[in-house]
Design a protein around this motif. Structure first.
Motif, PDB file in Angstrom:
ATOM      1  N   ALA A 440       0.829  -1.207   0.000  1.00  0.00           N
ATOM      2  CA  ALA A 440       0.000   0.000   0.000  1.00  0.00           C
ATOM      3  C   ALA A 440       0.862   1.255   0.000  1.00  0.00           C
ATOM      4  N   GLY A 441       2.013   1.208   0.688  1.00  0.00           N
ATOM      5  CA  GLY A 441       2.871   2.383   0.780  1.00  0.00           C
ATOM      6  C   GLY A 441       3.575   2.735  -0.514  1.00  0.00           C
ATOM      7  N   VAL A 442       4.005   1.701  -1.285  1.00  0.00           N
ATOM      8  CA  VAL A 442       4.777   1.982  -2.504  1.00  0.00           C
ATOM      9  C   VAL A 442       3.929   1.913  -3.760  1.00  0.00           C
ATOM     10  N   GLU A 443       2.650   1.554  -3.608  1.00  0.00           N
ATOM     11  CA  GLU A 443       1.798   1.360  -4.789  1.00  0.00           C
ATOM     12  C   GLU A 443       1.718   2.610  -5.657  1.00  0.00           C
ATOM     13  N   LEU A 716      -0.713 -10.528  18.887  1.00  0.00           N
ATOM     14  CA  LEU A 716       0.746 -10.430  18.801  1.00  0.00           C
ATOM     15  C   LEU A 716       1.194 -10.289  17.348  1.00  0.00           C
ATOM     16  N   ALA A 717       0.568 -11.043  16.447  1.00  0.00           N
ATOM     17  CA  ALA A 717       0.919 -10.955  15.030  1.00  0.00           C
ATOM     18  C   ALA A 717       0.651  -9.556  14.486  1.00  0.00           C
ATOM     19  N   SER A 718      -0.435  -8.938  14.922  1.00  0.00           N
ATOM     20  CA  SER A 718      -0.747  -7.582  14.458  1.00  0.00           C
ATOM     21  C   SER A 718       0.317  -6.590  14.913  1.00  0.00           C
ATOM     22  N   VAL A 719       0.771  -6.723  16.158  1.00  0.00           N
ATOM     23  CA  VAL A 719       1.797  -5.811  16.680  1.00  0.00           C
ATOM     24  C   VAL A 719       3.104  -5.981  15.917  1.00  0.00           C
ATOM     25  N   VAL A 720       3.540  -7.232  15.762  1.00  0.00           N
ATOM     26  CA  VAL A 720       4.801  -7.480  15.049  1.00  0.00           C
ATOM     27  C   VAL A 720       4.674  -7.099  13.575  1.00  0.00           C
ATOM     28  N   GLY A 721       3.530  -7.428  12.958  1.00  0.00           N
ATOM     29  CA  GLY A 721       3.326  -7.081  11.553  1.00  0.00           C
ATOM     30  C   GLY A 721       3.342  -5.580  11.320  1.00  0.00           C
ATOM     31  N   LEU A 722       2.690  -4.829  12.195  1.00  0.00           N
ATOM     32  CA  LEU A 722       2.694  -3.365  12.073  1.00  0.00           C
ATOM     33  C   LEU A 722       4.102  -2.811  12.258  1.00  0.00           C
ATOM     34  N   THR A 723       4.854  -3.395  13.205  1.00  0.00           N
ATOM     35  CA  THR A 723       6.230  -2.940  13.425  1.00  0.00           C
ATOM     36  C   THR A 723       7.090  -3.204  12.198  1.00  0.00           C
ATOM     37  N   LEU A 724       7.020  -4.433  11.670  1.00  0.00           N
ATOM     38  CA  LEU A 724       7.815  -4.760  10.491  1.00  0.00           C
ATOM     39  C   LEU A 724       7.386  -3.918   9.297  1.00  0.00           C
ATOM     40  N   GLY A 725       6.084  -3.724   9.119  1.00  0.00           N
ATOM     41  CA  GLY A 725       5.609  -2.895   8.012  1.00  0.00           C
ATOM     42  C   GLY A 725       6.106  -1.465   8.109  1.00  0.00           C
ATOM     43  N   THR A 735       6.107   7.414   3.649  1.00  0.00           N
ATOM     44  CA  THR A 735       5.467   7.815   4.900  1.00  0.00           C
ATOM     45  C   THR A 735       4.800   6.601   5.532  1.00  0.00           C
ATOM     46  N   VAL A 736       5.015   6.446   6.844  1.00  0.00           N
ATOM     47  CA  VAL A 736       4.423   5.309   7.546  1.00  0.00           C
ATOM     48  C   VAL A 736       2.939   5.569   7.762  1.00  0.00           C
ATOM     49  N   SER A 737       2.117   4.707   7.180  1.00  0.00           N
ATOM     50  CA  SER A 737       0.673   4.792   7.365  1.00  0.00           C
ATOM     51  C   SER A 737       0.127   3.379   7.454  1.00  0.00           C
ATOM     52  N   VAL A 738      -0.925   3.215   8.223  1.00  0.00           N
ATOM     53  CA  VAL A 738      -1.494   1.895   8.463  1.00  0.00           C
ATOM     54  C   VAL A 738      -2.788   1.755   7.673  1.00  0.00           C
ATOM     55  N   ASP A 739      -2.829   0.738   6.844  1.00  0.00           N
ATOM     56  CA  ASP A 739      -4.055   0.404   6.117  1.00  0.00           C
ATOM     57  C   ASP A 739      -4.872  -0.522   7.017  1.00  0.00           C
ATOM     58  N   TRP A 740      -5.705   0.097   7.869  1.00  0.00           N
ATOM     59  CA  TRP A 740      -6.417  -0.694   8.878  1.00  0.00           C
ATOM     60  C   TRP A 740      -7.361  -1.708   8.256  1.00  0.00           C
ATOM     61  N   ALA A 741      -7.891  -1.390   7.094  1.00  0.00           N
ATOM     62  CA  ALA A 741      -8.767  -2.355   6.428  1.00  0.00           C
ATOM     63  C   ALA A 741      -8.009  -3.635   6.100  1.00  0.00           C
TER      64      ALA A 741
END
Length: 777
Positions: A440-443, A716-725, A735-741
């Protein structure tokens, strides 16, 4: 001597696995199925590079348009070929018309002989479609007789829709842009493959890590099936004289037996899956079974690494277990797990990724080993942290219903087993969340806006000048599913018949149709206009002097055009610029049909902007059929608001295919793991039923035992995934942004898989909950 002792102990464990009666065989088979599923996916992964390479090779071998600046002259070894690609219900159809000019004309790969005029050779998938009821609409567009099929060497995949048809008179259209004379098939001489930019290479590396790591986690979990019963056997071995080290090595031998059998199962699963690959089509991608050949070196690595990992994982699992002749200390309350060393894994991963923040396109390539190592450590950190999280949370759970208390107590006694079951899906979800954030960030870097106004038109149809433009517009407008069709012809006028110094664009049509490409005040047939406010106003003034002569379709050296003289009329009106449906704002002249010299029509490019009715199914295909009937060489373009880089789209499609395979593996492995745990608790469940516990209560307790760890694992997967993303986005300079969907959808997919596995495990659970399960021998 020590090596011989190891070999003897491992061999004894292998014998125990296969000669331990029904119980041993069931345990070995469950382990083999779990390991085999992982091995099959590993073999598939090692085969994918070869499959993609073969697809690319066959695709390059049939390249036919060189777009050379020096056209070939007719010879005994030349072929005139026309590109008439089309689409049907969202699927691309590769189409070519062939006209050989000599006995040595090159044959397309996969074609035995040239089809005669009116005949065609087709791909097997297209033949099947055309002969089916669902292909009736496409058959109207391809009115050729099928005389043969294209061999595998001429197709990139078994599901590709393609055909070659015979034709005549193609050389008359060599300057149309869709017809070319060639003397060979293959990539143009001197063409070099463009290298991928660092961001795309980063995406590929992360995809492979994210897809393969859950497989490794599942294999590691599968070799530990039957842990509790194995411990009892190990205690019996101690009772007859084996020391602790020997007992552990024998346990490793049992795991080795399951892993070796898993290699056999995995090879079988892979061979079956390879044959089924021809039936699988994901986003228009398919592969031939013969292309799925694993690299010998990588296949050998899998064959060695899986059994070795099985032994090492078993020895590691037993490192803190005291095996005594009268029992195993694990049956007592285990010591609390320590947190500090578990945090070292994700922190080490972040430390490896941090130096590459800000690199990428502008500051060089990413260090591949650091990217892979950092990502692996972060995701493996999930498997290390999850047992601690599950233990810490369930230790604080207490009151509730009977089913809740049964589940909580079971988790408190064996939280490690519950965490192992969930580890694989937690790693997969964490990696998927990070990948979704990165994509989503580089698209936006690989997506560009076309400028097409899809509200005004959805298709752009080009037909040759040999057809009446008014008739083409009328027939398209009357086609089923078409709301409106605006037919406009385009060409050029110059100040000289040959090699003009000044040249202008010209658009021809009715007043209503010219309003699609410019802003007119008043208009009637016979009027001419010059567009003002454009980039070439000075050239316009030079060519449009009243009484002067301009030339439609001026000729240049090497072209075969026939210029038509035109006397510039006095009193030419003015018009303002307006973007046409493709987003292009033109300059130059507008000419109504009544003012156009009759001879000039042949040199114009005739285009029809088509607006479709979305409520009519297959509206686009009806329009394509009409265009093909008007002109077999018609070009039909689908207008879209944006378009994506081909490489980026291919990588995303590859991720989708890989994620589908991993998701199937997750579901199958979870089901095997669940069945193994239920089998281990057979006597316990039968005892509870014998004492009057309701089956509904036991079923709910099994559901809670699955739901609690998976809920903790997904958090836990969501926390680690968001950190790695976030780290990956910083590495690419985005820019760091979270695609919550996407985060919620990935989490929901993981939960859905577990829920489905739990439902599938209920029938065997009900069979196990019988008092006769207490029988023993």
């Amino acid at each position: 001597m020590r090596m011989r002792q190891w070999a003897d102990d491992l061999a004894m464990g292998v014998r125990f696995a296969f000669t331990g009666g029904r119980e041993g065989w069931v345990r070995a088979l469950l382990t083999a199925v779990g390991v085999g599923l992982g091995v099959a996916l590993l073999l598939l992964t090692t085969a994918i590079p070869n499959a993609l390479s073969q697809r690319d090779h066959r695709g390059s071998a049939r390249d036919d348009f060189t777009y050379s600046q020096k056209p070939l002259k007719k010879a005994d070894d030349t072929l005139v070929i026309a590109e008439v690609d089309t689409a049907f219900r969202g699927n691309d159809v590769r189409a070519r018309l062939l006209e050989p000019e000599g006995a040595r004309a090159p044959l397309p790969p996969g074609v035995a002989k040239f089809p005669a005029k009116g005949d065609m050779v087709v791909s097997p998938a297209l033949k099947k479609l055309l002969e089916s009821g669902s292909g009736k609409l496409l058959r109207e567009r391809i009115p050729y007789r099928i005389t043969g099929t294209i061999a595998q060497s001429g197709l990139i995949g078994p599901s590709e829709l393609a055909y070659y048809a015979g034709a005549t008179g193609l050389q008359d259209h060599l300057e149309s842009g869709v017809v070319e004379r060639i003397d060979y098939f293959g990539p143009a001489h001197g063409n070099q493959q463009d290298s991928l930019d660092p961001i795309l290479i980063l995406l590929i590396m992360i995809i492979f890590v994210v897809l393969l790591l859950p497989v490794s986690v599942f294999i590691a979990a599968a070799v530990r099936f039957g842990g509790e019963r194995r411990d009892r056997r190990l205690a019996a071995l101690r009772l007859v004289g084996a020391d602790g080290g020997m007992a552990r090595r024998i346990a490793g031998g049992e795991a080795l037996a399951g892993a070796l059998l898993g290699l056999v199962f995995g090879t079988g699963f892979f061979l079956v899956g390879r044959q089924l690959a021809a039936l699988l089509k994901v986003r228009q991608m398919s592969v031939f079974p013969s292309d799925l050949n694993p690299s010998p070196a990588l296949a050998a690595l899998v064959a060695v690494a899986v059994p070795a990992a099985a032994v090492l994982v078993t020895l590691f699992a037993l490192r803190g277990v005291v095996i005594e002749p009268l029992g195993v200390v694990r049956t007592a309350k285990p010591p609390r797990r320590r947190l500090w060393w578990r945090l070292l894994l994700p922190l080490g991963g972040l430390a490896l990724l941090y130096p590459m923040i800000g690199q990428g396109r502008n500051n060089g390539d990413f260090n591949q080993w650091m990217v892979i190592g950092g990502t692996v450590l972060l995701l493996v950190g999930v498997t290390a942290l999850l047992p601690w999280v599950v233990e810490a949370v369930v230790a604080r759970l207490d009151s509730g219903s009977v089913s809740w208390q049964l589940a909580v107590r079971r988790l408190q006694l064996s939280s490690g087993s519950a965490a192992r079951m969930v580890n694989g899906i937690a790693v997969a979800v964490a990696g998927a969340i990070a990948l979704q954030m990165l994509f989503a960030g580089v698209e936006h870097d690989y997506t560009k806006q076309t400028g097409n106004d899809v509200n005004r038109a959805q298709m752009d149809v080009s037909v040759s000048g040999g057809h009446s433009l008014a008739d083409a517009g009328r027939q398209l407008a009357q086609t089923k599913g078409v709301r409106r069709a605006s037919a406009v012809a385009f060409g050029s006028v110059g100040d000289r018949a040959k090699d003009p110094k000044n040249e202008l664009e010209v658009a021809v049509g009715s007043c209503a149709e010219l309003r699609e490409v410019a802003r007119l005040t008043s208009c009637r047939d016979g009027d001419t206009f010059k567009i003002v406010g454009g980039e070439y106003d000075s050239e316009t003034e030079k060519i449009t002097k009243p009484g002067g002569t301009a030339y439609f379709d001026p000729t240049y050296s090497g072209t075969q055009r026939h210029p038509v003289a035109w006397k510039v009329p006095a009193g030419m009106k003015t018009a303002a610029q307006r973007e046409d449906p493709t987003g292009y704002a033109r300059s130059g002249l507008l000419v109504t049909r009544g003012a156009l010299p009759q001879a000039a029509a042949a040199g114009l490019i005739q285009r029809v902007f088509v607006s479709l009715d979305p409520s009519v199914p297959d509206a686009g295909d009806y329009a394509r059929n009409t265009a093909a009937r008007l002109d077999p060489l018609a070009n039909v373009f689908t207008l879209a608001a944006s378009e994506q880089s081909k490489e980026f789209r291919s990588i995303r499609n590859g991720l989708f295919v890989g994620a589908t395979c991993v998701l199937l593996l997750i579901g199958a492995s979870l089901l095997v793991s669940q069945l193994e745990q239920l089998r281990e608790r057979k006597k316990l469940l039968s005892s509870l039923v014998a004492f009057g516990t309701r089956r509904r209560t036991l079923s709910l307790s099994v559901l809670w035992q699955t739901a609690i760890p998976i809920a903790l694992g997904l958090v836990l997967a969501s926390v680690v995934g968001l950190t790695l993303g976030a780290v990956l986005l910083k590495m690419t300079g985005e820019t760091v942004s979270v695609d919550w969907a996407s985060v919620l959808s990935m989490t929901a997919i993981g939960a859905t898989v577990v829920f489905a596995v739990t439902l599938l495990s209920l029938p065997p659970l009900l069979r196990l909950m019988r008092p006769d399960g207490l029988r023993t021998e």
